[in-house]
Design a protein around this motif. Structure first.
Motif, mmCIF file in Angstrom:
data_model
loop_
_atom_site.group_PDB
_atom_site.id
_atom_site.type_symbol
_atom_site.label_atom_id
_atom_site.label_comp_id
_atom_site.label_asym_id
_atom_site.label_seq_id
_atom_site.Cartn_x
_atom_site.Cartn_y
_atom_site.Cartn_z
ATOM 1 N N LEU A 261 48.531 18.710 57.476
ATOM 2 C CA LEU A 261 47.213 18.376 58.000
ATOM 3 C C LEU A 261 46.879 19.287 59.179
ATOM 4 O O LEU A 261 47.706 19.477 60.075
ATOM 5 C CB LEU A 261 47.189 16.907 58.435
ATOM 6 N N ALA A 262 45.682 19.829 59.200
ATOM 7 C CA ALA A 262 45.263 20.697 60.299
ATOM 8 C C ALA A 262 45.146 19.882 61.585
ATOM 9 O O ALA A 262 44.773 18.703 61.554
ATOM 10 C CB ALA A 262 43.938 21.363 59.963
ATOM 11 N N TYR A 263 45.444 20.521 62.696
ATOM 12 C CA TYR A 263 45.542 19.788 63.965
ATOM 13 C C TYR A 263 44.256 19.056 64.318
ATOM 14 O O TYR A 263 44.267 18.036 64.986
ATOM 15 C CB TYR A 263 45.919 20.743 65.104
ATOM 16 N N TYR A 264 43.141 19.581 63.845
ATOM 17 C CA TYR A 264 41.843 19.020 64.242
ATOM 18 C C TYR A 264 41.296 18.016 63.231
ATOM 19 O O TYR A 264 40.360 17.292 63.507
ATOM 20 C CB TYR A 264 40.809 20.153 64.365
ATOM 21 N N SER A 265 41.874 17.951 62.015
ATOM 22 C CA SER A 265 41.254 17.220 60.905
ATOM 23 C C SER A 265 41.276 15.711 61.162
ATOM 24 O O SER A 265 42.338 15.091 61.277
ATOM 25 C CB SER A 265 41.994 17.553 59.603
ATOM 26 N N THR A 266 40.115 15.136 61.278
ATOM 27 C CA THR A 266 39.976 13.721 61.598
ATOM 28 C C THR A 266 40.672 12.849 60.538
ATOM 29 O O THR A 266 40.525 13.077 59.343
ATOM 30 C CB THR A 266 38.480 13.338 61.654
ATOM 31 N N THR A 267 41.455 11.903 61.016
ATOM 32 C CA THR A 267 42.064 10.946 60.086
ATOM 33 C C THR A 267 41.265 9.646 60.141
ATOM 34 O O THR A 267 40.989 9.132 61.229
ATOM 35 C CB THR A 267 43.537 10.672 60.436
ATOM 36 N N ALA A 268 40.885 9.149 58.983
ATOM 37 C CA ALA A 268 40.019 7.969 58.923
ATOM 38 C C ALA A 268 40.060 7.399 57.509
ATOM 39 O O ALA A 268 40.425 8.098 56.559
ATOM 40 C CB ALA A 268 38.589 8.354 59.292
ATOM 41 N N PRO A 269 39.696 6.128 57.376
ATOM 42 C CA PRO A 269 39.737 5.515 56.035
ATOM 43 C C PRO A 269 38.801 6.190 55.037
ATOM 44 O O PRO A 269 38.967 6.035 53.837
ATOM 45 C CB PRO A 269 39.283 4.074 56.293
ATOM 46 N N TYR A 270 37.806 6.901 55.534
ATOM 47 C CA TYR A 270 36.832 7.486 54.607
ATOM 48 C C TYR A 270 37.259 8.832 54.046
ATOM 49 O O TYR A 270 36.585 9.389 53.188
ATOM 50 C CB TYR A 270 35.461 7.614 55.276
ATOM 51 N N VAL A 271 38.378 9.388 54.550
ATOM 52 C CA VAL A 271 38.841 10.690 54.032
ATOM 53 C C VAL A 271 39.295 10.503 52.581
ATOM 54 O O VAL A 271 40.129 9.646 52.288
ATOM 55 C CB VAL A 271 39.999 11.252 54.877
ATOM 56 N N GLU A 272 38.744 11.288 51.653
ATOM 57 C CA GLU A 272 39.039 11.084 50.228
ATOM 58 C C GLU A 272 39.830 12.218 49.594
ATOM 59 O O GLU A 272 40.514 12.034 48.596
ATOM 60 C CB GLU A 272 37.730 10.896 49.454
ATOM 61 N N LEU A 273 39.712 13.400 50.151
ATOM 62 C CA LEU A 273 40.405 14.570 49.608
ATOM 63 C C LEU A 273 40.711 15.515 50.758
ATOM 64 O O LEU A 273 40.123 15.394 51.840
ATOM 65 C CB LEU A 273 39.528 15.316 48.590
ATOM 66 N N SER A 274 41.610 16.444 50.513
ATOM 67 C CA SER A 274 41.828 17.495 51.502
ATOM 68 C C SER A 274 41.859 18.857 50.816
ATOM 69 O O SER A 274 42.116 18.951 49.611
ATOM 70 C CB SER A 274 43.110 17.237 52.292
#
Lengths: 521, 226
Positions: free
Chosen positions: A394-407
């Motif tokens: 995971l990139a250091y800045y990438s927001t983690t949240a329940p709405y994240v569906e793909l990367s």
């Protein structure tokens, strides 16, 4: 030598043209204006790979609000109101009287109204008062929206991001989609056209509270050129361009973000030049919905939630099958106007991709959600995308949240330096961002010079998914919901087993998804 | 495939008609409890027919049809114990299709060619019912083991992504043979087979939760031998 003479000759012609050609089109946004002074400009300049620039952080609201001192997250003196069906104009006028507001003329591609409120009135309070009324479906302030990445600092061997998601074997199956698929890029504009535009710079500004004051530049002519790796100016590749910031059909890029994003989706590929794109045969729809710093210096209207909503509706109504939103905002509340527009777009058969946000490493308020993404789980046919770096962590800045569906690859320059970003051609930032220079060297920007630059951010992850969606559409999966389900079903699980808040269903796997299912395998 | 079905139906009808005609020529035919065969009878056959797969949705999605033609042959040995016989037969189903994506029952063809080949070997034991009044007409029933080879190959696949596996199951069948001459006959039969847990781990079969590679087969045979 002859090349230099040719360029000099072209420059002379251009200067004569600037002197003799009358403004062909006067464009107004109310408080600022710009004019097309010449339907051409010098040929684009390619300044090559920029891999020695220091990394710059992924964009958040703080980054995007430098000109405003970070003070204003909403457009003042107006709010967005959607009245329920059946409410008459008189009824609407009566309702807005409660907040001493006036319903403005309805904008194009809007199913909502902008209500002007008195100077000094708090947009949050006014929206809350309107939401409480039974004749109002929703009301919200006009939150400013910004790009979800910041350019950093260049050719296919440098594009680690494509091998990382097995694109070479994916392209064997589906080589770059086709011109039947239109991908709309709702962003800071796109370098799609050779043109010279006259702007007025009427105010001085400071980039930081104690920083130097940059003076007003007066009338400036800014040369624009189509990015050589996106296609030539006037190419049928660019369809239905629309600028909701300057309210015309010339959504040129004064920032570089939109051009970079468009490159990841559809950079010309297999032409022996520069970098590759995911779906390199698609048509691109440039839709400008956010300001760059220069747009703001030139006094344009801001890009707010309603601007984005109109852009989404415009794209859906004009045949876009994929809508790329490498934009967002962390401040303020929900964005029902955008939710409503995205539902509309999906109902019209458009697949919508939005950035999850760049706030994970925010020191003050980590993991603030992207308000334009946080409802993604509720809409089949819309996905919120997080970012991974070259190590596929995971990139250091990438927001983690329940709405994240793909990367998808967005780059992580904290792990791997400059070249660990996402490389594409974009505007040459040295000649564009003159406001980054000392005041003595500050001058008008050039938007006709290009380089290959590494950017990082969930903004950069989003176009991977948009390009991927275009490939799936070409392959035969045409329904937005099915596109989302296919992407999620074949994603490579990352992090804890199953769906998680960092990677969603996992890292996109275009090759496996495009290959689909046999009977037993 | 329809043509194959028609041919099979005609063959079955012919057998039925010939059998019926023969039977009508007699008064109230009754099958013999068992023939009085005291010698080993060896015969062979060629067959064609049609299989309707139990995994109908999966086959329909990938090949465009839940059924398809089969071709094969085998050998039968009549044992010197009444109507008892053993049979070894093999047939092949082969179909071209395309890979798909299935979403909530909706099928999206992806245009990637896939070839499916199914080759069962059927080891059967059964009983032939000799009818004294209609000596040319012989009903039979049998059951036994099925050893099935399943092969699936697709464009853009690596060897590891293709399938070439063998599974075991069983089958039961019933039919009737009509002797045109002493050495040449026609037969029609129906077979039900099950090959459980052969599919369903991945692919379309997982989406449809179908695990069985068996099905119902109707086939016509040309037999040689006694």
């Amino acid at each position: 030598m002859s090349h230099s003479i040719a360029r000099a000759g072209a420059a002379i012609v251009l200067v004569i043209g600037l002197i003799t050609v009358q403004a062909q089109e006067q464009l107004s946004t109310g408080r600022a204006s710009r004019a097309v002074v010449l339907e051409t400009s010098l040929p684009a300049i390619d300044r090559g790979l920029r891999d020695q620039d220091p990394p710059r952080p992924a964009r958040t609201s703080v980054e995007s609000d430098r000109l405003r001192g970070g003070a204003s997250i909403v457009a003042p003196q107006s709010i967005i109101v959607k009245f329920k069906d059946g409410v008459s104009p008189a009824g609407a006028a009566g309702a807005t009287a409660q907040i001493s507001g006036d319903v403005a003329d309805r904008s194009s591609w809007a199913n909502f109204d902008i209500v002007d409120i008195p100077a000094g009135a708090d947009p949050e309070s006014a929206a809350a008062a309107m939401r409480a009324r039974p004749d109002v479906e929703y009301a919200q302030p006009r939150y400013r929206v910004h790009a979800m990445a910041r350019p950093n600092d260049s050719l296919y061997p440098n594009q680690w991001n494509f091998p990382a998601i097995d694109m070479e074997r994916a392209w064997d199956i589906q080589p770059g989609a086709s011109s039947d698929v239109i991908v709309a890029v709702l962003d800071s504009g796109m370098a799609f056209r050779n043109i010279t535009i006259r702007y007025e710079s009427n105010r001085s500004f400071q980039l930081t509270e104690r920083g130097p004051t940059y003076p007003a530049l007066g009338v400036v002519n800014v040369p624009f050129a189509a990015a050589p790796e996106l296609g030539p100016s006037g190419s049928p590749r660019f369809v239905s361009p629309r600028d909701f910031i300057w309210n015309d059909d010339v959504p040129v890029d004064l920032d570089g973000h939109g051009t970079h994003v468009a490159g990841t989706i559809g950079q010309l590929t297999n032409n022996g030049n520069g970098t590759a794109g995911m779906a390199y045969n698609v048509r691109l729809m440039p839709v400008k919905v956010i300001q760059g710093v220069w747009d703001e210096i030139f006094g344009s209207a801001p890009g707010t939630d309603d601007t984005v909503a109109r852009g989404i509706r415009y794209a859906a109504d004009n045949g876009a099958k994929v809508i790329n939103l490498s934009i967002g905002r962390e401040d303020g509340g929900a964005a029902p106007v955008v939710t409503d527009a995205i539902r509309y777009a999906v109902s019209r058969g458009a697949f919508v991709v939005v950035a999850s946000g760049n706030t994970r490493a925010d020191l003050i308020q980590p993991n603030q959600p992207n308000r334009l993404a946080q409802f993604a789980r509720d809409i089949d046919g819309m996905v919120a995308v997080g970012a991974v770096g070259r190590t596929l962590d995971l990139a250091y800045y990438s927001t983690t949240a329940p709405y994240v569906e793909l990367s998808a690859p967005g780059g992580d320059q904290r792990q791997g330096g400059t070249s660990a970003g996402i490389l594409q051609q974009t505007l040459d930032l040295d000649l564009l961002e003159t406001y980054e220079r000392p005041v003595s060297q500050y001058g008008p920007p050039r938007a006709d010079s290009f380089s290959y630059a590494y950017f990082q951010g969930t903004s950069m992850a989003v176009p991977h998914v948009s390009g991927f969606a275009a490939l799936l559409i070409q392959q035969g999966i045409t329904s937005p919901a099915a596109i989302e389900h296919a992407m999620e079903q074949f994603a490579t699980d990352k992090g804890p087993p199953g769906f998680d808040q960092s990677f969603g269903a996992g890292l996109i796997n275009p090759r496996a998804t495009l290959r689909g299912l046999g009977l037993a395998r | 495939m329809r043509r194959s079905l028609s041919i099979a139906a005609v063959a079955l009808a012919a057998i039925a008609v010939f059998g019926t005609t023969s039977a009508l020529a007699q008064s109230r035919p009754r099958p013999a409890a068992a023939s009085q065969s005291n010698s080993v009878e060896i015969g062979g056959y060629a067959m064609f027919g049609n299989i309707s797969f139990t995994a109908a949705d999966s086959f329909d999605a990938v090949t465009g049809s839940p059924s398809g033609p089969i071709f094969g042959g085998g050998a039968r040995v009549g044992l010197p114990f009444g109507g008892l016989f053993v049979d070894v037969g093999a047939w092949r189903y082969r179909a071209d299709g395309e890979r798909v994506f299935v979403d909530d029952g909706e099928i999206f063809p992806l245009g990637i060619p896939v070839e499916i080949t199914i080759t069962p070997i059927e080891l059967s034991a059964g009983w032939r019912f000799r009818i004294r009044q209609a000596p040319k007409f012989t009903p039979y029933a049998a059951g036994g083991l099925t050893i099935l080879r399943y092969q699936e190959t697709s464009d853009f696949s690596t060897e590891a992504e293709d399938a070439d596996d063998t599974f075991n199951g069983f089958h039961v069948l019933g039919g009737a043979e009509y002797k045109i001459t002493r050495w040449l006959g026609l037969a029609g039969e129906a077979s039900w087979s099950t090959v459980p847990d052969a599919i369903g781990d991945s692919g379309v079969s997982a989406a449809f939760d179908e695990t069985d590679l068996g099905g119902i087969t109707f086939r016509a045979k040309v037999t040689i031998g006694r």
